[in-house]
Design a protein around this motif. Structure first.
Motif, PDB file in Angstrom:
ATOM      1  N   GLU A 243       0.848  -1.190   0.000  1.00 14.71           N
ATOM      2  CA  GLU A 243       0.000   0.000   0.000  1.00 14.71           C
ATOM      3  C   GLU A 243       0.884   1.240   0.000  1.00 14.71           C
ATOM      4  O   GLU A 243       1.983   1.230   0.562  1.00 14.71           O
ATOM      5  CB  GLU A 243      -0.882   0.026   1.258  1.00 14.71           C
ATOM      6  CG  GLU A 243      -1.617  -1.269   1.542  1.00 14.71           C
ATOM      7  CD  GLU A 243      -3.037  -1.242   1.021  1.00 14.71           C
ATOM      8  OE1 GLU A 243      -3.354  -0.364   0.192  1.00 14.71           O
ATOM      9  OE2 GLU A 243      -3.827  -2.099   1.454  1.00 14.71           O
TER      10      GLU A 243
ATOM     11  N   ASP B 148       0.577   3.972   5.197  1.00 11.83           N
ATOM     12  CA  ASP B 148       0.384   3.110   6.349  1.00 11.83           C
ATOM     13  C   ASP B 148      -0.909   3.482   7.077  1.00 11.83           C
ATOM     14  O   ASP B 148      -1.310   4.650   7.079  1.00 11.83           O
ATOM     15  CB  ASP B 148       1.568   3.247   7.306  1.00 11.83           C
ATOM     16  CG  ASP B 148       1.659   2.081   8.284  1.00 11.83           C
ATOM     17  OD1 ASP B 148       0.861   1.140   8.144  1.00 11.83           O
ATOM     18  OD2 ASP B 148       2.539   2.117   9.158  1.00 11.83           O
TER      19      ASP B 148
ATOM     20  N   GLY C 157       2.448  -4.537   3.497  1.00  8.29           N
ATOM     21  CA  GLY C 157       3.515  -3.551   3.641  1.00  8.29           C
ATOM     22  C   GLY C 157       3.086  -2.182   3.159  1.00  8.29           C
ATOM     23  O   GLY C 157       2.286  -2.068   2.229  1.00  8.29           O
ATOM     24  N   ALA C 158       3.602  -1.151   3.807  1.00  3.45           N
ATOM     25  CA  ALA C 158       3.383   0.237   3.385  1.00  3.45           C
ATOM     26  C   ALA C 158       4.679   0.742   2.771  1.00  3.45           C
ATOM     27  O   ALA C 158       5.740   0.675   3.397  1.00  3.45           O
ATOM     28  CB  ALA C 158       2.977   1.105   4.572  1.00  3.45           C
ATOM     29  N   THR C 159       4.604   1.236   1.530  1.00  2.00           N
ATOM     30  CA  THR C 159       5.818   1.584   0.785  1.00  2.00           C
ATOM     31  C   THR C 159       6.300   3.002   1.041  1.00  2.00           C
ATOM     32  O   THR C 159       7.471   3.306   0.846  1.00  2.00           O
ATOM     33  CB  THR C 159       5.583   1.433  -0.725  1.00  2.00           C
ATOM     34  OG1 THR C 159       4.603   2.395  -1.145  1.00  2.00           O
ATOM     35  CG2 THR C 159       5.089   0.034  -1.061  1.00  2.00           C
ATOM     36  N   GLY C 160       5.400   3.915   1.422  1.00  2.00           N
ATOM     37  CA  GLY C 160       5.777   5.320   1.453  1.00  2.00           C
ATOM     38  C   GLY C 160       5.895   5.871   0.043  1.00  2.00           C
ATOM     39  O   GLY C 160       5.378   5.291  -0.915  1.00  2.00           O
TER      40      GLY C 160
ATOM     41  N   SER D 168       6.557  -1.680   7.255  1.00  2.00           N
ATOM     42  CA  SER D 168       6.441  -0.374   6.609  1.00  2.00           C
ATOM     43  C   SER D 168       7.812   0.137   6.216  1.00  2.00           C
ATOM     44  O   SER D 168       8.777   0.001   6.973  1.00  2.00           O
ATOM     45  CB  SER D 168       5.755   0.629   7.539  1.00  2.00           C
ATOM     46  OG  SER D 168       5.750   1.918   6.977  1.00  2.00           O
TER      47      SER D 168
ATOM     48  N   VAL E  90       7.953   3.355   5.500  1.00  2.00           N
ATOM     49  CA  VAL E  90       7.763   4.775   5.799  1.00  2.00           C
ATOM     50  C   VAL E  90       8.646   5.154   6.972  1.00  2.00           C
ATOM     51  O   VAL E  90       8.603   4.490   8.018  1.00  2.00           O
ATOM     52  CB  VAL E  90       6.285   5.063   6.118  1.00  2.00           C
ATOM     53  CG1 VAL E  90       6.115   6.553   6.431  1.00  2.00           C
ATOM     54  CG2 VAL E  90       5.395   4.657   4.953  1.00  2.00           C
TER      55      VAL E  90
END
Length: 241
Positions: free
Chosen positions: A168, A171, A210-213, A239, A241
């Motif tokens: 994503e 986050d 997972g959050a990519t930033g 994450s 980020v």
């Protein structure tokens, strides 16, 4: 969710046609990768279909369209998948540019799969060949449609995977993943419990979120693949980020 200028143009026309045919408004999210970002494509050449092709697809501006009869919200919603699918197919025939509710590479099965939408999904498609060159038997899924969410088709495409990571752009702490991750988990739960319309499955692939930033590169995605291969030692939620 559109991942670039050409995508934005095409999906706006498709959404216009699908909205008129179903009587339900559509929202196209125009994702934008940062100019200095290592993910996605910051610059793109845009080719537009001929005016006559566009007019044959959406109709002449100002031309009257048939109005849908009054119905319940549920009745309107049930028209949407068919209207969107028909609009995508017809746009491909008049413009020569194919779009679908999601795309997958490679077409065969892979034990590891990365899933994203918008510029994140676009970046996954661009990085998959490099990841496979590095020895990871990984595929990628780029979703275009979040509503309607193509749950049954997605489960059918991913059901044999060993592990899936949903990436994503942002986050959402205190949740079990952001919007895309929750929809993927819900689709697999419906399939596991034999929800009508879903392919029946006997197991759910191991799911990671997972959050990519705003920026990530192939090395980050290689680390994501290693995380999926780490079995119980892999982080289920992480994450950048």
């Amino acid at each position: 969710s559109a991942s670039g200028p050409e995508d934005s143009f095409d999906l706006t026309l498709v959404a216009h046609r699908a909205a008129e045919d179903s009587g339900v408004p559509f929202l196209v999210v125009h994702g934008l990768a940062e100019a200095g970002s290592r993910a996605g494509r910051a610059l793109a050449m845009v080719g537009l279909p001929h005016d006559r092709a566009i007019q044959s697809f959406v109709g002449v501006a100002g031309a009257p369209r048939a109005r849908a009869a009054a119905a319940s919200d549920r009745a309107f919603a049930e028209r949407v998948p068919f209207a969107l699918g028909a609009a995508l197919r017809e746009y491909g025939s008049v413009s020569g540019r194919r779009h679908d509710v999601f795309d997958k590479i490679p077409l065969g099965e892979s034990p590891l799969v990365l899933v994203g939408t918008g510029p994140v999904g676009d970046a996954l498609f661009c990085a998959t060949n490099e990841l496979r060159t590095r020895g990871y038997d990984v595929g990628a899924v780029h979703l275009t449609s979040l509503r309607p969410f193509p749950g049954p088709r997605l489960v059918k495409a991913l059901g044999r995977a060993l592990a899936i990571t949903v990436l994503e752009p942002a986050d959402e702490p205190l949740t079990h993943g952001a919007l895309l991750a929750r929809d993927v988990k819900s689709a697999f739960t419906d399939a596991l419990t034999w929800m009508p319309g879903f392919p029946g499955i006997g197991r759910i692939p191991k799911l990671f979120v997972g959050a990519t930033g705003s920026a990530f590169d192939v090395s980050d995605l290689a680390a994501v693949c290693e995380n999926m291969l780490a079995d119980e030692h892999g982080k289920r939620i992480f994450s950048f980020v």
